[in-house]
Design a protein around this motif. Structure first.
Motif, PDB file in Angstrom:
ATOM      1  N   VAL A  31      27.539   0.654  20.939  1.00  0.00           N
ATOM      2  CA  VAL A  31      27.204  -0.790  21.494  1.00  0.00           C
ATOM      3  C   VAL A  31      27.442  -0.936  23.425  1.00  0.00           C
ATOM      4  O   VAL A  31      28.605  -0.364  23.584  1.00  0.00           O
ATOM      5  CB  VAL A  31      27.405  -1.882  20.531  1.00  0.00           C
ATOM      6  N   GLU A  32      26.607  -1.170  23.284  1.00  0.00           N
ATOM      7  CA  GLU A  32      27.269  -1.373  24.732  1.00  0.00           C
ATOM      8  C   GLU A  32      27.673  -2.820  25.781  1.00  0.00           C
ATOM      9  O   GLU A  32      27.968  -3.735  25.165  1.00  0.00           O
ATOM     10  CB  GLU A  32      25.981  -1.387  26.060  1.00  0.00           C
ATOM     11  N   ARG A  33      29.137  -2.893  26.461  1.00  0.00           N
ATOM     12  CA  ARG A  33      29.424  -3.919  26.341  1.00  0.00           C
ATOM     13  C   ARG A  33      28.427  -5.066  27.654  1.00  0.00           C
ATOM     14  O   ARG A  33      27.200  -4.583  28.075  1.00  0.00           O
ATOM     15  CB  ARG A  33      30.577  -3.117  28.020  1.00  0.00           C
ATOM     16  N   GLY A  34      29.144  -6.431  26.627  1.00  0.00           N
ATOM     17  CA  GLY A  34      28.074  -7.171  27.213  1.00  0.00           C
ATOM     18  C   GLY A  34      27.226  -7.784  26.523  1.00  0.00           C
ATOM     19  O   GLY A  34      25.779  -8.570  26.853  1.00  0.00           O
ATOM     20  N   SER A  35      26.439  -6.878  25.958  1.00  0.00           N
ATOM     21  CA  SER A  35      25.206  -7.024  25.537  1.00  0.00           C
ATOM     22  C   SER A  35      25.495  -6.889  23.675  1.00  0.00           C
ATOM     23  O   SER A  35      26.337  -6.982  22.955  1.00  0.00           O
ATOM     24  CB  SER A  35      24.864  -4.884  24.501  1.00  0.00           C
ATOM     25  N   ILE A  36      23.960  -7.477  22.606  1.00  0.00           N
ATOM     26  CA  ILE A  36      23.892  -8.046  21.617  1.00  0.00           C
ATOM     27  C   ILE A  36      23.333  -7.046  20.440  1.00  0.00           C
ATOM     28  O   ILE A  36      22.070  -6.643  20.844  1.00  0.00           O
ATOM     29  CB  ILE A  36      23.264  -9.383  21.439  1.00  0.00           C
ATOM     30  N   PHE A  37      24.160  -6.473  20.083  1.00  0.00           N
ATOM     31  CA  PHE A  37      24.219  -4.978  19.252  1.00  0.00           C
ATOM     32  C   PHE A  37      23.459  -5.989  17.594  1.00  0.00           C
ATOM     33  O   PHE A  37      24.801  -6.342  17.514  1.00  0.00           O
ATOM     34  CB  PHE A  37      24.667  -4.190  18.925  1.00  0.00           C
ATOM     35  N   ALA A  38      22.131  -5.948  16.711  1.00  0.00           N
ATOM     36  CA  ALA A  38      22.335  -6.465  15.461  1.00  0.00           C
ATOM     37  C   ALA A  38      22.219  -5.222  14.524  1.00  0.00           C
ATOM     38  O   ALA A  38      20.873  -4.476  14.844  1.00  0.00           O
ATOM     39  CB  ALA A  38      20.309  -7.785  15.379  1.00  0.00           C
ATOM     40  N   LEU A  39      22.474  -5.701  13.409  1.00  0.00           N
ATOM     41  CA  LEU A  39      22.745  -4.434  12.754  1.00  0.00           C
ATOM     42  C   LEU A  39      22.032  -4.982  11.015  1.00  0.00           C
ATOM     43  O   LEU A  39      22.279  -6.333  10.754  1.00  0.00           O
ATOM     44  CB  LEU A  39      24.015  -3.888  12.340  1.00  0.00           C
ATOM     45  N   LEU A  40      20.874  -4.443  11.144  1.00  0.00           N
ATOM     46  CA  LEU A  40      19.779  -4.951  10.041  1.00  0.00           C
ATOM     47  C   LEU A  40      19.477  -4.196   8.948  1.00  0.00           C
ATOM     48  O   LEU A  40      20.282  -3.026   8.871  1.00  0.00           O
ATOM     49  CB  LEU A  40      18.246  -5.366  10.560  1.00  0.00           C
ATOM     50  N   GLY A  41      19.595  -4.909   7.480  1.00  0.00           N
ATOM     51  CA  GLY A  41      20.214  -4.678   6.176  1.00  0.00           C
ATOM     52  C   GLY A  41      19.576  -5.127   5.306  1.00  0.00           C
ATOM     53  O   GLY A  41      19.836  -6.345   5.301  1.00  0.00           O
ATOM     54  N   GLN A 186      28.095 -14.662  28.736  1.00  0.00           N
ATOM     55  CA  GLN A 186      29.328 -14.634  29.557  1.00  0.00           C
ATOM     56  C   GLN A 186      29.650 -12.830  29.352  1.00  0.00           C
ATOM     57  O   GLN A 186      31.533 -13.117  29.149  1.00  0.00           O
ATOM     58  CB  GLN A 186      29.739 -15.939  29.282  1.00  0.00           C
ATOM     59  N   GLY A 187      29.483 -12.013  29.042  1.00  0.00           N
ATOM     60  CA  GLY A 187      29.446 -10.987  29.012  1.00  0.00           C
ATOM     61  C   GLY A 187      30.825 -10.509  27.764  1.00  0.00           C
ATOM     62  O   GLY A 187      30.992  -9.715  27.720  1.00  0.00           O
ATOM     63  N   THR A 188      30.330 -11.455  26.844  1.00  0.00           N
ATOM     64  CA  THR A 188      31.085 -10.603  25.265  1.00  0.00           C
ATOM     65  C   THR A 188      30.352  -9.813  24.937  1.00  0.00           C
ATOM     66  O   THR A 188      29.048 -10.374  25.096  1.00  0.00           O
ATOM     67  CB  THR A 188      30.928 -12.112  24.795  1.00  0.00           C
ATOM     68  N   THR A 189      30.723  -8.701  24.155  1.00  0.00           N
ATOM     69  CA  THR A 189      30.016  -7.782  23.564  1.00  0.00           C
ATOM     70  C   THR A 189      30.055  -8.436  21.718  1.00  0.00           C
ATOM     71  O   THR A 189      30.686  -8.981  21.207  1.00  0.00           O
ATOM     72  CB  THR A 189      30.603  -6.509  23.158  1.00  0.00           C
ATOM     73  N   VAL A 190      28.228  -8.702  21.586  1.00  0.00           N
ATOM     74  CA  VAL A 190      28.308  -8.966  20.265  1.00  0.00           C
ATOM     75  C   VAL A 190      27.883  -7.906  19.274  1.00  0.00           C
ATOM     76  O   VAL A 190      26.685  -7.602  19.928  1.00  0.00           O
ATOM     77  CB  VAL A 190      27.075  -9.842  20.456  1.00  0.00           C
ATOM     78  N   LEU A 191      28.361  -7.694  17.951  1.00  0.00           N
ATOM     79  CA  LEU A 191      27.483  -7.100  16.925  1.00  0.00           C
ATOM     80  C   LEU A 191      27.547  -8.478  15.858  1.00  0.00           C
ATOM     81  O   LEU A 191      28.331  -8.671  15.137  1.00  0.00           O
ATOM     82  CB  LEU A 191      28.318  -5.756  16.687  1.00  0.00           C
ATOM     83  N   LEU A 192      25.845  -7.878  15.678  1.00  0.00           N
ATOM     84  CA  LEU A 192      25.272  -9.078  14.823  1.00  0.00           C
ATOM     85  C   LEU A 192      24.886  -8.953  14.071  1.00  0.00           C
ATOM     86  O   LEU A 192      24.124  -7.805  13.824  1.00  0.00           O
ATOM     87  CB  LEU A 192      24.445  -9.562  15.465  1.00  0.00           C
ATOM     88  N   THR A 193      25.580  -9.082  12.292  1.00  0.00           N
ATOM     89  CA  THR A 193      24.861  -8.545  11.083  1.00  0.00           C
ATOM     90  C   THR A 193      23.875  -9.972  10.808  1.00  0.00           C
ATOM     91  O   THR A 193      24.059 -10.658  10.785  1.00  0.00           O
ATOM     92  CB  THR A 193      25.810  -7.914  10.434  1.00  0.00           C
ATOM     93  N   THR A 194      22.695  -8.931  10.254  1.00  0.00           N
ATOM     94  CA  THR A 194      21.951 -10.298   9.559  1.00  0.00           C
ATOM     95  C   THR A 194      20.671 -10.305   8.679  1.00  0.00           C
ATOM     96  O   THR A 194      20.624  -8.510   8.665  1.00  0.00           O
ATOM     97  CB  THR A 194      21.279 -10.703  10.659  1.00  0.00           C
ATOM     98  N   GLN A 195      20.180 -10.143   7.805  1.00  0.00           N
ATOM     99  CA  GLN A 195      19.153  -9.962   7.105  1.00  0.00           C
ATOM    100  C   GLN A 195      17.724 -10.630   7.737  1.00  0.00           C
ATOM    101  O   GLN A 195      16.737 -10.009   6.721  1.00  0.00           O
ATOM    102  CB  GLN A 195      18.907 -10.508   5.968  1.00  0.00           C
ATOM    103  N   TYR A 196      17.895 -11.466   8.987  1.00  0.00           N
ATOM    104  CA  TYR A 196      16.636 -11.822   9.528  1.00  0.00           C
ATOM    105  C   TYR A 196      16.321 -10.975  10.450  1.00  0.00           C
ATOM    106  O   TYR A 196      16.754 -10.898  11.261  1.00  0.00           O
ATOM    107  CB  TYR A 196      16.754 -13.618  10.221  1.00  0.00           C
ATOM    108  N   LEU A 197      14.584 -10.782  10.850  1.00  0.00           N
ATOM    109  CA  LEU A 197      13.893  -9.095  11.547  1.00  0.00           C
ATOM    110  C   LEU A 197      14.105 -10.708  12.373  1.00  0.00           C
ATOM    111  O   LEU A 197      14.127 -10.032  14.015  1.00  0.00           O
ATOM    112  CB  LEU A 197      13.091  -9.140  10.720  1.00  0.00           C
ATOM    113  N   GLU A 198      13.798 -12.070  12.175  1.00  0.00           N
ATOM    114  CA  GLU A 198      13.154 -12.963  13.816  1.00  0.00           C
ATOM    115  C   GLU A 198      14.300 -13.057  14.154  1.00  0.00           C
ATOM    116  O   GLU A 198      14.955 -13.074  15.179  1.00  0.00           O
ATOM    117  CB  GLU A 198      12.826 -14.124  12.956  1.00  0.00           C
TER     118      GLU A 198
END
Length: 269
Positions: A31-41, A186-198
C-alpha cells in the motif's frame, strides 16, 4: 508516492490458520503512502483476520508484514504508535458528548491542548454544531464520523478501517465516504476492508480481492476493468434506480463529491 519512499504497508507470504482451518494462505500486497487501498471479500474471506495481524492483535503463523516501516512481529510497539484501527462498530461513549469523547481520548494519549485538538477535529468532520450533544442522539453516520475522528487523535500515518459503513443507511454511508476521502487527501494512508463494491470503486486508489485466503487480483479500477471484455452497447431507456429516487426525494447528498472526480459517490456509473 516518490520513488525513494517505502510503502506504508508491505505484506509478504502471510499465513494464518486455526487448527485445520486455513484463513490466510500466502497473502502478498503493498500500500503506497497517502493512498486508499480497498480490500474486498465476502464474509469469511479473511479480511478482519488480516487487519488484526497488521494491527498486532493477532500473530501470523508464517510470512511477514511491515507497517510504516516497522516489522509487525518484531516491533509491535512501534506499529501501534503508527496506526489507528476503526472496527465494524463505532467505539464511542454514548453518555458523553462528541466533544467530550474527543477530549477524553486526547488526554488519555497525554497530548497537550486536548480541547483545541477536539475542536479542530469536530470542524474537520462537520460535527461542530453537534459537539455539545450526547452521542446517543447522533445518527449512524455522525457516530461513524466521530469514531474516525477519535482514531485520528495523535495523527497516525496509517489508518485501518474494517468495514466502516456496515449497517449504515445510504446518506450515512456517503458521510463516511467523505471523511475517508479527506483522510487520504491530507496524507493519511488508509486500508479499507469492505463488502460493498461501490464503496471500493468510489474511494480506492487500488483494489485487491481476497478470496479463500488469497489475493486473487490487485490493481487500479482501470486495470481491473481490463480483465473483462467491454460490454456491447445497447440503447435502452434508462429507468431511475431506487437510489436515484431516494436521493431525489431526501436530497442532501446530491452535491457531495468526496472523491474530487465530479461524480456523486452515492451513485454507481
Amino acid at each position: 508516492m516518490t520513488t525513494h519512499q517505502a510503502p506504508a504497508i508491505h505484506v509478504q507470504g502471510l499465513e494464518k490458520s486455526y487448527n485445520k482451518l486455513e484463513v490466510l494462505r500466502g497473502v502478498d500486497f503493498e500500500v503506497e503512502r497517502g493512498s486508499i487501498f480497498a480490500l474486498l471479500g465476502s464474509n469469511g474471506a479473511g479480511k478482519t483476520t488480516l487487519v488484526k495481524i497488521l494491527s498486532t492483535l493477532l500473530k501470523a503463523n508464517s510470512g511477514a508484514a511491515w507497517v510504516n516501516g516497522f516489522d509487525v512481529a518484531a516491533q509491535p510497539g512501534d506499529v501501534r504508535e503508527s496506526i489507528s484501527l476503526t472496527g465494524q462498530f463505532a467505539a464511542v461513549d454514548e453518555i458523553l458528548s462528541g466533544r467530550e469523547n474527543l477530549v477524553l481520548i486526547a488526554k488519555l494519549r497525554h497530548l497537550q491542548d486536548a480541547e483545541q485538538i477536539a475542536d479542530n477535529l469536530l470542524e474537520r468532520f462537520s460535527l461542530t454544531d453537534a459537539a455539545g450533544r450526547k452521542v446517543s442522539t447522533y445518527s449512524g453516520g455522525m457516530r461513524r464520523r466521530l469514531d474516525i475522528a477519535m482514531s485520528l487523535i495523535g495523527n497516525p500515518p496509517v489508518v485501518f478501517l474494517d468495514e466502516p459503513t456496515t449497517g449504515l443507511d445510504p446518506q450515512s454511508r456517503v458521510e463516511v465516504w467523505q471523511a475517508v476521502a479527506e483522510l487520504a487527501g491530507q496524507g493519511t494512508t488508509v486500508l479499507l476492508t469492505t463488502q460493498y463494491l461501490e464503496e471500493a470503486e468510489q474511494l480506492a486508489d487500488r483494489i485487491a480481492i481476497l478470496h479463500k485466503g488469497r489475493i486473487i487480483v490487485d490493481g487500479t479500477l482501470a486495470e481491473l476493468k481490463q480483465l473483462l471484455p467491454p460490454a456491447e452497447v445497447e440503447y435502452v431507456e434508462k429507468q431511475p434506480s431506487l437510489e436515484d429516487i431516494f436521493f431525489a426525494l431526501v436530497g442532501d447528498a446530491g452535491d457531495n463529491d468526496p472523491t474530487g472526480t465530479g461524480r456523486n459517490p452515492a451513485r454507481t456509473n
